[in-house]
Design a protein around this motif. Sequence first.
Motif, PDB file in Angstrom:
ATOM      1  N   UNK A   1     -15.612  17.878  57.095  1.00  0.00           N
ATOM      2  CA  UNK A   1     -17.086  18.254  56.985  1.00  0.00           C
ATOM      3  C   UNK A   1     -17.075  19.423  55.946  1.00  0.00           C
ATOM      4  N   UNK A   2     -15.980  20.249  55.904  1.00  0.00           N
ATOM      5  CA  UNK A   2     -15.999  21.487  55.025  1.00  0.00           C
ATOM      6  C   UNK A   2     -15.019  20.916  54.206  1.00  0.00           C
ATOM      7  N   UNK A   3     -15.341  20.285  52.934  1.00  0.00           N
ATOM      8  CA  UNK A   3     -14.523  19.640  52.106  1.00  0.00           C
ATOM      9  C   UNK A   3     -13.864  20.252  51.203  1.00  0.00           C
ATOM     10  N   UNK A   4     -13.964  21.679  51.028  1.00  0.00           N
ATOM     11  CA  UNK A   4     -13.094  22.637  50.316  1.00  0.00           C
ATOM     12  C   UNK A   4     -11.719  22.825  51.000  1.00  0.00           C
ATOM     13  N   UNK A   5     -11.570  22.463  52.262  1.00  0.00           N
ATOM     14  CA  UNK A   5     -10.418  22.689  52.886  1.00  0.00           C
ATOM     15  C   UNK A   5      -9.431  21.520  52.753  1.00  0.00           C
ATOM     16  N   UNK A   6      -8.117  21.830  52.605  1.00  0.00           N
ATOM     17  CA  UNK A   6      -6.919  20.713  52.445  1.00  0.00           C
ATOM     18  C   UNK A   6      -6.096  20.890  53.551  1.00  0.00           C
ATOM     19  N   UNK A   7      -5.535  20.149  54.164  1.00  0.00           N
ATOM     20  CA  UNK A   7      -4.484  20.082  55.154  1.00  0.00           C
ATOM     21  C   UNK A   7      -3.495  19.326  54.478  1.00  0.00           C
TER      22      UNK A   7
ATOM     23  N   UNK B   1      12.412  12.075  45.586  1.00  0.00           N
ATOM     24  CA  UNK B   1      11.027  11.436  45.761  1.00  0.00           C
ATOM     25  C   UNK B   1      10.215  12.613  45.447  1.00  0.00           C
ATOM     26  N   UNK B   2      10.475  13.906  46.179  1.00  0.00           N
ATOM     27  CA  UNK B   2       9.381  14.898  46.016  1.00  0.00           C
ATOM     28  C   UNK B   2       9.310  15.528  44.774  1.00  0.00           C
ATOM     29  N   UNK B   3      10.343  15.401  43.825  1.00  0.00           N
ATOM     30  CA  UNK B   3      10.169  15.893  42.312  1.00  0.00           C
ATOM     31  C   UNK B   3       9.366  14.743  41.643  1.00  0.00           C
ATOM     32  N   UNK B   4       8.856  13.719  42.149  1.00  0.00           N
ATOM     33  CA  UNK B   4       8.030  12.891  41.604  1.00  0.00           C
ATOM     34  C   UNK B   4       6.404  12.940  41.671  1.00  0.00           C
ATOM     35  N   UNK B   5       6.274  13.841  42.820  1.00  0.00           N
ATOM     36  CA  UNK B   5       5.048  13.844  43.205  1.00  0.00           C
ATOM     37  C   UNK B   5       4.642  15.499  43.392  1.00  0.00           C
ATOM     38  N   UNK B   6       4.867  16.103  42.236  1.00  0.00           N
ATOM     39  CA  UNK B   6       4.372  17.630  42.212  1.00  0.00           C
ATOM     40  C   UNK B   6       2.746  17.720  42.405  1.00  0.00           C
ATOM     41  N   UNK B   7       2.334  18.692  43.151  1.00  0.00           N
ATOM     42  CA  UNK B   7       0.933  19.008  43.228  1.00  0.00           C
ATOM     43  C   UNK B   7       0.636  20.347  43.190  1.00  0.00           C
ATOM     44  N   UNK B   8      -0.478  20.735  42.622  1.00  0.00           N
ATOM     45  CA  UNK B   8      -1.127  22.301  42.740  1.00  0.00           C
ATOM     46  C   UNK B   8      -2.360  22.345  43.231  1.00  0.00           C
ATOM     47  N   UNK B   9      -2.763  23.151  44.146  1.00  0.00           N
ATOM     48  CA  UNK B   9      -4.008  23.037  44.768  1.00  0.00           C
ATOM     49  C   UNK B   9      -4.566  24.514  44.519  1.00  0.00           C
ATOM     50  N   UNK B  10      -5.718  24.411  44.252  1.00  0.00           N
ATOM     51  CA  UNK B  10      -6.590  25.601  44.062  1.00  0.00           C
ATOM     52  C   UNK B  10      -6.796  26.672  45.466  1.00  0.00           C
ATOM     53  N   UNK B  11      -6.546  27.951  45.155  1.00  0.00           N
ATOM     54  CA  UNK B  11      -6.396  28.968  46.155  1.00  0.00           C
ATOM     55  C   UNK B  11      -7.457  28.826  47.280  1.00  0.00           C
TER      56      UNK B  11
ATOM     57  N   UNK C   1       0.387  27.806  49.340  1.00  0.00           N
ATOM     58  CA  UNK C   1      -0.605  28.396  49.820  1.00  0.00           C
ATOM     59  C   UNK C   1      -1.069  29.685  48.913  1.00  0.00           C
ATOM     60  N   UNK C   2      -2.297  29.796  48.648  1.00  0.00           N
ATOM     61  CA  UNK C   2      -2.564  31.242  48.019  1.00  0.00           C
ATOM     62  C   UNK C   2      -3.977  31.542  48.445  1.00  0.00           C
TER      63      UNK C   2
END
Length: 290
Positions: A117-123, A88-98, A178-179
């Motif tokens: 509020x601070x849209x540049x953050x991702x949880x 399942x995880x192999x089917x949903x790879x993601x890369x987020x900006x640092x 995370x980076x």
Amino acid sequence: MPSVKSACSAIIGIVICISVPQLCFGPAQAVFGTTPNIKHIVIGRCFTYTTLVQPGLRYDCEEIWRQFEKAVVQQSSCNVTEEHYFEMFNMMPEIWPCDRFLFWSKTRVLVHSYAAVFRHFWTLEDTLVGYLFNDLVWCGQEEDSDFDFNVCPAWSTCRTHPVYSLWKRASQNFAEMACGNITVLLNGSVVNAFNKKSMFGSIELDSLNPQRVNYVNIKVVTNPEGPHIESCSQGSILELIQILLSRGFQWTCTDSDLALVILQCVQDLNHPSCQMLANNMLQQKDLTST
């Protein structure tokens, strides 16, 4: 269709809770069964995510569901490991900006208000897997090729709980990705704001790479009404800082970040500390305008 065995277990559990209620509030407390309509919820969220939240991404939502279902059904409710979710995880790879990664512990409501509020953050909950399974419960049953919709054990019952195993793998993947400069939001109104047994303390912190992460920016916030138990200079936060130093991370720590305090005050403008903050800000505005 739920099995006779699982149905009986649910009925027995209800009888026990009515007769001896204190037995239903221990660490091994059973919770309600799999979230009703979980298939429609997960697939629907997947299409929402790929259509509205991250329209540039392409995922096979139906196949993601099939791999999830394959990992859980016909397994006992305490026999689903991280490896079961591998496909399942192999089917949903993601890369987020640092510089956008936001971690948290014991600050669930506030952290998501902050990220909104601070849209540049991702949880973690903003990733695809987090978006799909947030607030859902699930477990299978060995004797039936379906989810158990009657009763699922609490997370603390076993280390291979199907919900715990998924979030453990998701948390590890998120931290490994995370980076740049990352942020950690902790609750200074509780003892052990940093807890080694929490998902952040036991999984995410260990998975952070000091060669990828420039700074770990800790933000400690207390409830407006208190109590004020921990801060950057006392309590378990000091233990977190020592761990970061020992692993070669650079760090900062801030108590009562103004933006976070304002977000808290939006929920209770009449609280004395919030009124004091508002008065101080008005006075500063008057001084700068004269």
